[in-house]
Write an enzyme that holds these catalytic residues in place. Structure first.
Site, mmCIF file in Angstrom:
data_model
loop_
_atom_site.group_PDB
_atom_site.id
_atom_site.type_symbol
_atom_site.label_atom_id
_atom_site.label_comp_id
_atom_site.label_asym_id
_atom_site.label_seq_id
_atom_site.Cartn_x
_atom_site.Cartn_y
_atom_site.Cartn_z
ATOM 1 C CD GLU B 68 -2.927 -0.908 2.203
ATOM 2 O OE1 GLU B 68 -2.701 -0.847 3.143
ATOM 3 O OE2 GLU B 68 -4.125 -1.345 2.101
ATOM 4 C CD GLU B 308 -8.718 21.185 37.511
ATOM 5 O OE1 GLU B 308 -8.155 21.465 38.598
ATOM 6 O OE2 GLU B 308 -9.745 20.319 37.307
ATOM 7 C CE LYS B 445 -7.384 4.380 52.670
ATOM 8 N NZ LYS B 445 -7.955 3.138 51.987
#
Lengths: 127, 563
Positions: B68, B308, B445
């Protein structure tokens, strides 16, 4: 061509046309690539030689190349299938594959016959 | 010639990241493998990388037969992945043969075979001593050559011939409707079939790979995401990352002394994963910046993934709380990787992150915010991705801090659903009281260490983050000006108490003085009485002696008998 011609019958006319074309038409340069001495190869060689002798007598060069002997040519000439006949001249370049058993198609491929339309319905106009 | 071996199937490593693990070592050696997929899914690249890595890394030259693209196009396409195809061709490690199939030129006249192709392939294989062959995409022959029946037979012969030559082959095929390939190549190539897929969900594309079958070998059966990055293909089988990491006892400072104290005085475990979650504007990035700053101050490398804010924005903002990250950036200790979450799919993000981590080798990684990925994928995908990232960081012993933005009331269930992957979870929360918003830090925790159960007020000062004890009263937790009012009230109460004590003390003194005066008066009275009594006694005695003398005198006068 002479401006004045005596009337001729159709057979004579075609004879004349052929003679003229022989003198003016270009020489055909053909290469037939075969893969060894298989049956298909032998058939292809015999068929193309017959076609050439019948339709292109005296104005063709046919070279038969065994790809096994010259494998680099396969890449250079973009050979995929065997046997492959390449019409180098006159332009355009054309490839004909197969054992050349279908004379009509070979003649179309060599631009010796006008092709009505190909398998996909695309009409090709030839001179 | 094909050797009959009775041992296990020999593998031919592809050298492609992750794919060999998936295939349990590689492709079947000496056999053809079909790689199929729709247009643009990366078939050619996979095949080319297989060939290039084979030539470069495994000393196995290869032949690329392109149907191709021509050699020049191929070289250009793979140059973007850092493969030097012309160099490899010049070094006779790779041979590229472009097979042009243009139907317009071809006229068929009867029976033919593909011997031309065989001869070319044979010649190419011999020219470099190839062990690997790629046929990309052999199906193109069907569009260029007539008589599909002849072609099928010839392809079957071609694959058999390749097997006999013992070369490992990748055949690519375009995905057809209802079948793996348009021309049903899977019927001829049945040893190994790999399916590539490129799907777009919510405008973000993800590439996936699946091993459809692998005769004679075990293989991963799932759909695995893969990436085409700057350095080629990489497949990310999640199963390749397990819970094998070594837990370390070493601690790393959080960058906030009071927070270290809350974690037993030493900070996080090295190699642990920390989640800082909280609502908008509660100081997650500031806490992360402290952590990064502390790491850089120790001379460790830190990598900050910003999704951000831009790096310069972070640096500027952190300056406002007294953390200057610029020197660490200049010293090469801190590196930022900023990207918009919607820029790529999750897999691309993950790969980019893993690659950045590999290259920079940081001791500390911050992802700010990890919740940004929710934009780029669904919950399941995000969790899978986070798990892979966490696993990867843990295996590398990198301490990671993830910031996560939570919304609404469900503060203790993070949107990312990654809380179970987290070792230490800090929750920053805004407490809305008496017309003002104040920040509080909860330690939800911290696995494997003593940690404080107390809420701390989280104060952003121009010297950085400070943690302050909160006041817990009947009205709840007091922070900010409420806390200050409480502090003032407490101060007043203390003062009042001190004044009261003084007053009491003065009272006591006064009482003591009064008592002492009384005692003195009594003593004086007593002394007066005593003197009086002594006088009386003395007079009595005097009188007695006078009486005795008088009696003696009387006796003498009466001339009483002498005794």
């Amino acid at each position: 061509m002479l401006p004045m011609k005596p009337p001729e019958d159709s057979a004579m006319a075609s004879e004349r046309a052929l003679a003229e074309s022989r003198s003016t038409a270009p020489t055909y340069v053909l290469r037939l690539y075969i893969a060894g001495s298989s049956h298909v190869s032998a058939r292809a060689v015999a068929n193309i030689m017959e076609i050439c002798e019948t339709h292109l007598q005296g104005r063709y060069e046919l070279e038969v190349i065994d790809l096994y002997q010259q494998p680099t040519l396969a890449e250079g000439e973009q050979i995929i299938a065997a046997p492959t006949l390449i019409k180098k001249l006159p332009a355009p370049l054309r490839r004909i594959i197969g054992d050349m058993s279908n004379t009509e198609k070979v003649l179309v491929g060599l631009d010796l016959r006008k092709k009505e339309s190909d398998a996909r319905g695309i009409t090709k106009v030839k001179e | 010639m094909n050797k009959m071996t009775l041992g296990p199937l020999e593998k031919c490593p592809t050298g492609i990241e992750g794919l060999d693990e998936l295939l349990n070592g590689g492709l079947p050696r000496g056999r053809p493998t079909l790689v199929c997929g729709s247009a643009g899914c990366g078939k050619t690249l996979l095949a080319m990388e297989f060939l290039v890595r084979g030539a470069v890394e495994f000393g196995e030259p290869g032949v690329f037969m392109a149907f191709e693209e021509n050699g020049q196009e191929l070289a250009q396409n793979v140059a973007s992945l850092g493969f030097d195809l012309p160099g490899l061709i010049a070094a006779k490690k790779v041979a590229v043969d472009f097979v042009s199939v243009a139907r317009e030129e071809i006229e068929a006249t009867g029976e033919y075979d593909l011997e031309g192709l065989f001869i070319r392939l044979d010649h190419a294989i011999n020219s470099v001593g190839a062990k690997r062959v790629v046929l990309d995409t052999v199906e193109s022959l069907f569009s260029g050559l007539p008589h599909p029946m002849i072609l099928r037979g010839e392809l079957r012969r071609l694959f058999r011939w390749l097997k006999e030559r013992g070369v490992t082959v990748i055949i690519t095929g375009e995905r057809g409707e209802g079948s793996l390939t348009r021309q049903g190549l899977e019927e001829y190539v049945s040893d190994c079939v790999i399916l590539l897929d490129h799907r777009i969900v919510e405008q973000i594309s993800t590439r996936r790979l699946r091993v459809v079958k692998y005769r004679g070998s075990t293989h991963g059966t799932n759909e695995y995401p893969f990436l085409i990055g700057e350095k080629g293909f990489s497949v990310l089988p999640i199963t390749s990352l397990g819970l094998q990491h070594v837990a370390r006892n070493e601690r790393v400072s959080t960058g906030v002394p009071r927070l270290d104290a809350m974690l037993g005085g030493n900070g996080y475990y090295r190699g642990s994963t920390v989640l800082v979650s909280g609502t908008a504007g509660c100081g997650k990035t500031s806490l992360a910046a402290h952590f990064v700053d502390a790491a850089c101050a120790r001379g460790e490398r830190a990598l900050l993934f910003a999704f951000e804010e831009s790096p310069s924005q972070i640096v500027r903002n952190m300056r406002s709380i007294g953390i200057d990250l610029q020197p660490a950036v200049d010293a090469g200790l801190l590196q930022f990787h900023a990207a918009r979450p919607a820029m790529h799919g999750l897999e691309m993000h993950l790969a980019a992150m893993l690659r950045a981590i590999d290259e920079f080798e940081p001791a500390v990684v911050v992802v700010d915010p990890a919740s940004a990925f929710v934009v780029a994928g669904n919950d399941y995908d995000v969790k899978a991705m986070m798990m892979r990232l966490v696993d990867y960081l843990k295996t590398k012993g990198i301490t990671a801090l993830f910031c996560a933005l939570t919304a609404g009331e469900q503060l203790e269930s993070s949107d990312l659903a990654i809380s179970s992957l987290i070792d230490t979870w800090l929750l920053l929360r805004v407490i809305d009281l008496a017309g003002e918003r104040n920040r509080a830090l909860y330690l939800l925790k911290s696995r494997g260490m003593w940690h404080s159960n107390q809420i701390r007020e989280f104060v952003l000062t121009d010297q950085g983050v400070d943690l302050v004890d909160v006041y817990v009263g009947p009205a709840g937790v007091l922070t900010g000006s409420g806390r200050m009012a409480q502090e003032a009230a407490e101060k007043a109460a203390t003062l009042a108490r001190q004044q009261e004590i003084g007053r009491r003390r003065r009272d006591l003194e006064r009482k003591r003085l009064a008592l002492e005066a009384q005692i003195a008066a009594l003593r004086v009275a007593f002394e007066a009485e005593e003197a009086e009594l002594e006088e009386a006694i003395r007079q009595g005695e005097d009188r007695e002696s006078v009486l005795v003398e008088d009696r003696v005198d009387m006796a003498r006068l009466r001339h009483a008998d002498q005794v």
